[in-house]
Design a protein around this motif. Structure first.
Motif, PDB file in Angstrom:
ATOM      1  N   ARG A   1      -1.740  -1.016  -7.724  1.00 53.30           N
ATOM      2  CA  ARG A   1      -2.433  -1.913  -7.110  1.00 53.30           C
ATOM      3  C   ARG A   1      -2.598  -3.024  -6.073  1.00 53.30           C
ATOM      4  O   ARG A   1      -2.242  -4.156  -5.899  1.00 53.30           O
ATOM      5  CB  ARG A   1      -1.941  -0.497  -5.203  1.00 53.30           C
ATOM      6  CG  ARG A   1      -1.447  -0.355  -4.333  1.00 53.30           C
ATOM      7  CD  ARG A   1      -1.828   0.807  -2.800  1.00 53.30           C
ATOM      8  NE  ARG A   1      -1.215   1.810  -3.567  1.00 53.30           N
ATOM      9  CZ  ARG A   1      -1.496   3.502  -3.403  1.00 53.30           C
ATOM     10  NH1 ARG A   1      -3.248   3.466  -2.827  1.00 53.30           N
ATOM     11  NH2 ARG A   1      -0.545   3.979  -4.057  1.00 53.30           N
ATOM     12  N   ARG A   2      -3.655  -2.754  -7.382  1.00 51.63           N
ATOM     13  CA  ARG A   2      -4.813  -3.437  -6.978  1.00 51.63           C
ATOM     14  C   ARG A   2      -4.312  -4.980  -7.666  1.00 51.63           C
ATOM     15  O   ARG A   2      -5.018  -6.259  -7.009  1.00 51.63           O
ATOM     16  CB  ARG A   2      -6.431  -3.066  -7.743  1.00 51.63           C
ATOM     17  CG  ARG A   2      -6.986  -4.095  -7.336  1.00 51.63           C
ATOM     18  CD  ARG A   2      -8.789  -3.407  -8.612  1.00 51.63           C
ATOM     19  NE  ARG A   2      -9.319  -4.865  -8.124  1.00 51.63           N
ATOM     20  CZ  ARG A   2      -9.809  -5.726  -9.139  1.00 51.63           C
ATOM     21  NH1 ARG A   2      -8.698  -5.090 -10.489  1.00 51.63           N
ATOM     22  NH2 ARG A   2     -10.020  -7.023  -9.900  1.00 51.63           N
TER      23      ARG A   2
ATOM     24  N   MET B   1     -10.930   5.827  -7.631  1.00 49.85           N
ATOM     25  CA  MET B   1      -9.940   5.028  -6.402  1.00 49.85           C
ATOM     26  C   MET B   1     -10.143   3.694  -6.474  1.00 49.85           C
ATOM     27  O   MET B   1     -11.830   3.864  -6.205  1.00 49.85           O
ATOM     28  CB  MET B   1      -9.692   6.367  -5.826  1.00 49.85           C
ATOM     29  CG  MET B   1      -8.816   7.564  -6.142  1.00 49.85           C
ATOM     30  SD  MET B   1      -9.378   8.999  -4.534  1.00 49.85           S
ATOM     31  CE  MET B   1      -8.260   8.537  -3.733  1.00 49.85           C
ATOM     32  N   ALA B   2      -9.213   3.341  -5.187  1.00 50.47           N
ATOM     33  CA  ALA B   2      -9.655   2.164  -4.627  1.00 50.47           C
ATOM     34  C   ALA B   2      -9.299   1.754  -3.837  1.00 50.47           C
ATOM     35  O   ALA B   2      -8.171   1.690  -3.304  1.00 50.47           O
ATOM     36  CB  ALA B   2      -9.820   0.628  -5.754  1.00 50.47           C
ATOM     37  N   GLN B   3     -10.273   1.223  -2.500  1.00 49.76           N
ATOM     38  CA  GLN B   3      -9.694   0.690  -1.309  1.00 49.76           C
ATOM     39  C   GLN B   3      -8.929  -0.539  -1.166  1.00 49.76           C
ATOM     40  O   GLN B   3      -9.753  -2.025  -1.027  1.00 49.76           O
ATOM     41  CB  GLN B   3     -10.531   1.391  -0.427  1.00 49.76           C
ATOM     42  CG  GLN B   3     -10.581   1.459   1.188  1.00 49.76           C
ATOM     43  CD  GLN B   3      -9.655   2.807   1.541  1.00 49.76           C
ATOM     44  OE1 GLN B   3     -10.520   2.743   1.138  1.00 49.76           O
ATOM     45  NE2 GLN B   3      -8.638   2.801   1.713  1.00 49.76           N
ATOM     46  N   THR B   4      -7.628  -0.688  -1.923  1.00 45.28           N
ATOM     47  CA  THR B   4      -6.890  -2.485  -1.673  1.00 45.28           C
ATOM     48  C   THR B   4      -6.345  -1.938  -0.381  1.00 45.28           C
ATOM     49  O   THR B   4      -5.656  -2.830  -0.092  1.00 45.28           O
ATOM     50  CB  THR B   4      -5.768  -1.786  -2.222  1.00 45.28           C
ATOM     51  OG1 THR B   4      -5.207  -0.618  -2.400  1.00 45.28           O
ATOM     52  CG2 THR B   4      -6.108  -2.132  -4.299  1.00 45.28           C
ATOM     53  N   GLU B   5      -7.258  -2.030   0.419  1.00 47.10           N
ATOM     54  CA  GLU B   5      -6.201  -2.365   2.237  1.00 47.10           C
ATOM     55  C   GLU B   5      -7.143  -3.472   2.463  1.00 47.10           C
ATOM     56  O   GLU B   5      -7.308  -4.110   2.896  1.00 47.10           O
ATOM     57  CB  GLU B   5      -6.371  -0.993   3.322  1.00 47.10           C
ATOM     58  CG  GLU B   5      -5.217  -0.452   3.147  1.00 47.10           C
ATOM     59  CD  GLU B   5      -5.775   0.835   2.409  1.00 47.10           C
ATOM     60  OE1 GLU B   5      -6.418   0.785   1.549  1.00 47.10           O
ATOM     61  OE2 GLU B   5      -5.060   1.962   2.094  1.00 47.10           O
ATOM     62  N   VAL B   6      -8.408  -3.659   1.617  1.00 48.09           N
ATOM     63  CA  VAL B   6      -9.051  -5.180   1.559  1.00 48.09           C
ATOM     64  C   VAL B   6      -8.387  -5.953   1.412  1.00 48.09           C
ATOM     65  O   VAL B   6      -8.512  -7.076   2.762  1.00 48.09           O
ATOM     66  CB  VAL B   6     -10.519  -5.057   0.497  1.00 48.09           C
ATOM     67  CG1 VAL B   6     -11.129  -5.905   0.849  1.00 48.09           C
ATOM     68  CG2 VAL B   6     -11.021  -3.275   0.760  1.00 48.09           C
TER      69      VAL B   6
ATOM     70  N   GLU C   1       0.781  -0.749  -0.219  1.00 42.16           N
ATOM     71  CA  GLU C   1       0.207  -0.190   0.035  1.00 42.16           C
ATOM     72  C   GLU C   1       0.887   1.353  -0.007  1.00 42.16           C
ATOM     73  O   GLU C   1       0.769   2.300  -0.733  1.00 42.16           O
ATOM     74  CB  GLU C   1      -0.687   0.228   1.238  1.00 42.16           C
ATOM     75  CG  GLU C   1      -1.788  -0.907   1.241  1.00 42.16           C
ATOM     76  CD  GLU C   1      -2.632  -0.281   0.207  1.00 42.16           C
ATOM     77  OE1 GLU C   1      -3.132   0.279  -0.179  1.00 42.16           O
ATOM     78  OE2 GLU C   1      -3.404  -1.535  -0.469  1.00 42.16           O
ATOM     79  N   ALA C   2       1.798   1.175   0.892  1.00 40.22           N
ATOM     80  CA  ALA C   2       2.897   2.863   1.166  1.00 40.22           C
ATOM     81  C   ALA C   2       3.336   2.661  -0.773  1.00 40.22           C
ATOM     82  O   ALA C   2       3.535   3.731  -1.016  1.00 40.22           O
ATOM     83  CB  ALA C   2       3.596   2.140   1.772  1.00 40.22           C
TER      84      ALA C   2
END
Lengths: 104, 550
Positions: free
Chosen positions: B40-41, B135-140, B32-33
């Motif tokens: 990222r995804r 955008m996408a919340q890839t922390e999932v 993520e960082a």
């Protein structure tokens, strides 16, 4: 003073925490009730460690503290995001999800 | 007097599956960082799938040793990899693999099930910008891996400390994941809040129970507690209360009555792929932990706990079945169905019979496959407005009417999962039900088995209701139902939004998955049929290693 008094105190604190969870409406206060329950558990653990004369209970108490801290991080994030959406942290306002019958 | 520090010896082999998953989760956080947003995804999905497959390979390598020696005892008994632990971990990994595929699928609409920016308040400008920028919340994915790791440890612990830590490691990511839905975000956030507050409440009882058991026995190790239980010391009251409180924590996790209140709300509000993952995964983990607690740690208390187990099992079957009959939302309906299933599994647990663990694990495998598949299908059955734009999921039961005619393949696959839930022969669900009920009869709990059979007959009714609705709708499938409940459907509780919502014509459609979810659904469907027709191999394999390491 007998050490069992500490166990009784822990049980009392635990009950107060549980009552706070069940009776209070503000999510933050509810959460504080949970924290009180966890800390009451810590008191009980340390007391039992003293009674048994081993350190296992004290070690577990440290783990409970760490877990409580992790829970605060996650919990406050959730409560804050709800508050920013609704301008309210009352658990009574969060009532979209419930059993509904077929609209007539 | 500081004793010389002696480094513990760790045998990493049996720990490898868990370590791989948790390490991948940590690496996922680093991705993520450091990885640019565009890649990222893809990076996260690849890493997650690789980690889960790698862990499965590591488990497969441990299989023959576990089978011949009975299992490993790691870190002087804190972590145990014996037969039931290995099987539970394998089931959890299979569920995680299939769920990650569903989560990663962005469908033809090029949107996954998660909010583009979870921290942005619903309806805010910030959220709009995040959406338009894609955008996408890839922390999932790291969160799912952490939860998977916690689930794997939960059923493989040898002491109460590890059990408690594993409970939190599996729960905390799930609290967050349930609040990340792309649509109906108020419902999703509410689900997250409810799950978190009640989950924290339950885990407080759980840890207090651990403290009481420690007070009664002076140890946290299962084997030592088992010895202490067998020798009366006058602290049985404390021990029994502690044991019941620990069970309360576990009952909460599996959604057993009277600790089931969160289940329908959270299952409905959470993003659908997450619902499938946690419905299946949490149940496997919590039942694996419950079996170990009851069969290893509290074996000597079996007689005292029978009352508790029987009461909870019967109440769970009845409440799940009866409440499921009146539901009008498909996700809620499956939530009540999952409560009823928890009751059926509990009959196998309460049998306290040596057939118990293997039958319960097979049931959980069958249930897990059908659950992941069913929720994956729910996630692609969508609403379509008059202008043709595909929006959120069509979760109202009435919107499913006539799906059998418009989208036969999807409807037939869903039918298959429903039949497996109902326990119709030739599906895995039937074999699972048969296994747990025969374990209950074998263990002398025949009244439970009887109630279970009756309850599953009643529960079959609401699955059949959905099937009839899909294939034989009462009215012609001109499902131009005016949106009768815009507030609930759109998840917009605020008055301003409610006024602006026009009465629009909404139809039901099925979006095309981009392949990943198709694979997942197909695997679930095929395994459900294969395990229903040829259960022998898997049943034998599970029962060969069904003995707990003492």
């Amino acid at each position: 003073m007998s050490v069992t008094n500490y166990v009784v105190l822990a049980a009392l604190l635990f009950s107060i925490g549980a009552s706070a969870v069940l009776l209070r409406r503000n999510a933050i206060i509810v959460f504080m009730g949970v924290e009180l329950m966890l800390n009451a558990t810590n008191l009980a653990l340390v007391t039992f460690a003293r009674i048994h004369g081993n350190l296992v209970g004290q070690v577990l108490a440290f783990f409970v503290m760490v877990v409580a801290a992790a829970e605060v991080v996650v919990g406050l994030a959730i409560i804050v995001s709800i508050y920013r959406t609704r301008r309210s942290a009352s658990v009574d306002d969060a009532n979209l999800l419930k059993d509904v019958r077929e609209p007539a | 007097m500081i004793a010389e520090f002696i480094a513990p010896t760790v045998s990493w082999g049996p720990l490898a599956p868990v370590v791989v998953v948790l390490l991948a989760a940590v690496v996922g956080v680093l991705l993520e960082a450091f990885v640019p947003a565009r890649f990222r995804r893809v990076a996260q999905v690849t890493l997650s799938l690789a980690a889960v497959v790698g862990a499965l390979v590591a488990l497969a390598l441990a299989w023959s040793t576990v089978k011949s020696t009975g299992g490993y005892d790691v870190l002087s008994g804190s972590f145990v990899l014996d037969g039931p632990a290995l099987v539970a971990q394998a089931i959890i990994l299979v569920i995680a693999l299939l769920s990650v595929l569903v989560m990663a699928d962005r469908t033809a609409s090029d949107e996954d099930a998660f909010a583009p920016m979870v921290s942005a308040a619903p309806g805010s400008d910030y959220e709009k910008i995040a959406t338009t920028r894609g955008m996408a919340q890839t922390e999932v994915y790291p969160l799912v891996l952490f939860a998977t790791g916690g689930m794997m440890i939960f059923g493989s612990t040898g002491d109460l400390l590890t059990l408690f830590v594993a409970l939190e490691v599996l729960s905390l990511p799930l609290y967050l994941l349930s609040g990340m839905a792309r649509r109906r975000r108020l419902q999703s956030q509410e689900a997250s809040l409810k799950y978190f507050l009640l989950g924290a409440f339950a885990s407080a009882f759980f840890i207090f129970g651990i403290a009481l058991v420690y007070g009664a026995t002076g140890t946290l190790r299962y084997s030592e507690i088992a010895t202490a239980v067998a020798t009366p010391t006058g602290t049985e009251g404390l021990l029994l209360l502690g044991a019941v409180l620990i069970l309360v924590g576990l009952f909460f996790k599996v959604g057993a009555v009277p600790f089931h209140m969160w289940t329908p709300d959270v299952y409905q509000g959470a993003p659908t792929p997450i619902t499938g993952f946690m419905a299946a995964g949490t149940k496997v983990a919590a039942f694996a932990a419950m079996l170990r607690v009851l069969y290893v740690m509290l074996a000597g208390l079996g007689w005292d706990l029978t009352v508790v187990l029987w009461t909870v099992a019967i109440a769970t079957m009845l409440v799940g079945t009866v409440a499921g009959l009146v539901q009008t939302d498909i996700k809620r309906l499956l939530a009540y169905s999952s409560i009823a299933h928890a009751g059926f599994v509990l009959t196998g647990v309460a049998a306290l019979d040596k057939q118990g663990p293997s039958s319960v694990l097979f049931y959980l495998l069958a249930y897990g496959l059908a659950t992941v598949g069913a929720f994956a299908i729910i996630s692609i059955v969508r609403e379509r407005s008059a202008s043709g734009g595909v929006s959120g999921e069509a979760t109202a039961l009435s919107q499913w009417a006539g799906l059998g005619r418009t989208h036969p393949v999807v409807a037939v696959t869903f039918l298959l999962f429903l039949l497996s839930f109902a326990g119709i022969p030739l599906t895995a669900g039937f074999v699972g039900k048969f296994a747990v009920f025969s374990a209950a009869v074998h263990g002398g709990a025949w009244p439970l088995a009887l109630i279970g059979v009756l309850a599953s007959a009643a529960a079959a009714f609401f699955y059949v209701k959905v099937i009839v609705l899909m294939f034989f709708p009462a009215s012609e499938p001109t499902q131009a139902s005016t949106d009768a409940e815009p507030a609930a459907a759109a998840g917009t509780g605020t008055a301003t939004l409610l006024q602006t919502a026009p009465a629009r014509v909404v139809t039901t459609t099925v979006v095309r998955p981009n392949g990943l979810a198709t694979v997942s659904i197909a695997v679930c469907a095929v395994l459900t049929v294969v395990l229903g027709i040829f259960p022998g191999g898997v049943l034998d394999a599970i029962s060969q290693v069904a003995a707990y390491l003492p």
